[in-house]
Motif scaffolding. Structure first.
Motif, PDB file in Angstrom:
ATOM      1  N   LEU A  66       0.842  -1.202   0.000  1.00 37.88           N
ATOM      2  CA  LEU A  66       0.000   0.000   0.000  1.00 37.88           C
ATOM      3  C   LEU A  66       0.875   1.249   0.000  1.00 37.88           C
ATOM      4  O   LEU A  66       0.604   2.215  -0.725  1.00 37.88           O
ATOM      5  CB  LEU A  66      -0.906  -0.015   1.233  1.00 37.88           C
ATOM      6  N   LEU A 108      -3.802   8.632   3.918  1.00 42.53           N
ATOM      7  CA  LEU A 108      -5.013   7.819   3.981  1.00 42.53           C
ATOM      8  C   LEU A 108      -6.077   8.451   4.879  1.00 42.53           C
ATOM      9  O   LEU A 108      -5.761   9.098   5.878  1.00 42.53           O
ATOM     10  CB  LEU A 108      -4.685   6.420   4.498  1.00 42.53           C
ATOM     11  N   SER A 109      -7.319   8.220   4.527  1.00 47.76           N
ATOM     12  CA  SER A 109      -8.433   8.642   5.370  1.00 47.76           C
ATOM     13  C   SER A 109      -8.573   7.678   6.545  1.00 47.76           C
ATOM     14  O   SER A 109      -7.987   6.595   6.541  1.00 47.76           O
ATOM     15  CB  SER A 109      -9.731   8.646   4.564  1.00 47.76           C
ATOM     16  N   ASN A 164     -11.179   5.925   7.244  1.00 44.62           N
ATOM     17  CA  ASN A 164     -11.801   4.696   6.745  1.00 44.62           C
ATOM     18  C   ASN A 164     -10.775   3.790   6.076  1.00 44.62           C
ATOM     19  O   ASN A 164     -10.821   2.563   6.216  1.00 44.62           O
ATOM     20  CB  ASN A 164     -12.925   5.026   5.757  1.00 44.62           C
ATOM     21  N   GLN A 165      -9.848   4.377   5.346  1.00 45.52           N
ATOM     22  CA  GLN A 165      -8.798   3.588   4.711  1.00 45.52           C
ATOM     23  C   GLN A 165      -7.860   2.980   5.748  1.00 45.52           C
ATOM     24  O   GLN A 165      -7.425   1.832   5.607  1.00 45.52           O
ATOM     25  CB  GLN A 165      -8.015   4.456   3.728  1.00 45.52           C
ATOM     26  N   GLY A 186      -9.725   0.070   7.194  1.00 44.59           N
ATOM     27  CA  GLY A 186      -9.749  -1.039   6.248  1.00 44.59           C
ATOM     28  C   GLY A 186      -8.409  -1.758   6.200  1.00 44.59           C
ATOM     29  O   GLY A 186      -8.358  -3.000   6.179  1.00 44.59           O
ATOM     30  N   ALA A 187      -7.332  -0.975   6.216  1.00 45.60           N
ATOM     31  CA  ALA A 187      -6.001  -1.574   6.244  1.00 45.60           C
ATOM     32  C   ALA A 187      -5.783  -2.337   7.553  1.00 45.60           C
ATOM     33  O   ALA A 187      -5.138  -3.393   7.572  1.00 45.60           O
ATOM     34  CB  ALA A 187      -4.932  -0.495   6.087  1.00 45.60           C
TER      35      ALA A 187
END
Length: 238
Positions: A70, A139-140, A142-143, A146-147
């Motif tokens: 990522l 990254l947000s 939410n990201q 998710g990660a």
């Protein structure tokens, strides 16, 4: 100037499901285990090392499978940044492999243990002070969450022992995950029993552990397990 994740609380890092919070939690646990390791000998040292291995190797495997790919996507210098940490991970694998080949009472273990602690602490500093804050900036929340979910799933199914031959990058490390994880987790149980049992019982358990170690070495030497490796982190095979 970016703030180290060590200086941020869970809310600032994206909440309890954020990958940054999970990374920081593991780092704090590792610091406590390295302090516990100091001054230990014999079976006590072996037991603490097993705890460190079961923390460090799944953690690093999840980084290499989820986070670093990522980071290479979202940062222009992600390739350089992640390669530096992968080299640290490779050194940890090689140090642990050397330690596992030595008796617990071998005096030659001490400098290897000192270096192991140094590399692990360097790795934590590099991640908390530079890599993870850089990722946080891109990254947000939410990201990040998710990660964190993906990282946790991989961590729970990852190998728990040193495998210096396996690639530090996909696809090799991903392919290696399932077979090596199964072997490693059985070996963890056997080695834990070795450290707790009598010499007579321990003899047969050590034989079993040795057989499992040999099997893992055979698996990790399969060519497909080395696919994607950067030359600077590849272990020369003889």
């Amino acid at each position: 100037m970016m703030r180290s994740i060590a200086d941020q609380d869970a809310n600032e890092l994206g909440g309890r499901w954020s990958v940054l919070v999970r990374q920081k939690s593991d780092h704090l646990t590792l610091d406590a285990l390295l302090e516990e390791l100091k001054g230990t000998t014999g079976a006590e040292q072996g037991q603490v090392l097993l705890k460190i291995y079961r923390l460090v190797f799944p953690h690093a495997f999840a980084e290499e499978s989820v986070l670093w790919p990522l980071m290479r996507q979202v940062l222009p210098d992600g390739q350089k940044l992640t390669l530096e940490v992968e080299r640290e991970h490779q050194e940890v694998n090689e140090l642990v492999t050397a330690l596992e080949g030595m008796p617990l009472d071998d005096l030659a273990r001490e400098p290897l243990l000192v270096r192991l602690a140094e590399v692990l602490r360097e790795d934590v500093r590099d991640e908390e002070d530079e890599l993870l804050p850089r990722l946080q900036a891109q990254l947000s929340w939410n990201q990040l969450r998710g990660a964190g979910l993906a990282w946790e799933v991989v961590r729970r199914t990852a190998p728990t022992r040193a495998h210096p031959v396996v690639a530090r990058r996909p696809p090799g490390n991903v392919i290696a995950a399932l077979p090596l994880s199964v072997i490693d987790r059985v070996r963890d149980l056997v080695d834990g029993a070795v450290l707790r049992n009598s010499k007579q019982t321990g003899f047969w358990l050590r034989r079993l552990s040795s057989a499992l170690t040999g099997l893992s070495h055979q698996v990790e030497r399969l060519h497909i397990m080395r696919q994607g490796e950067d030359p600077s982190t590849a272990l020369a095979l003889h």
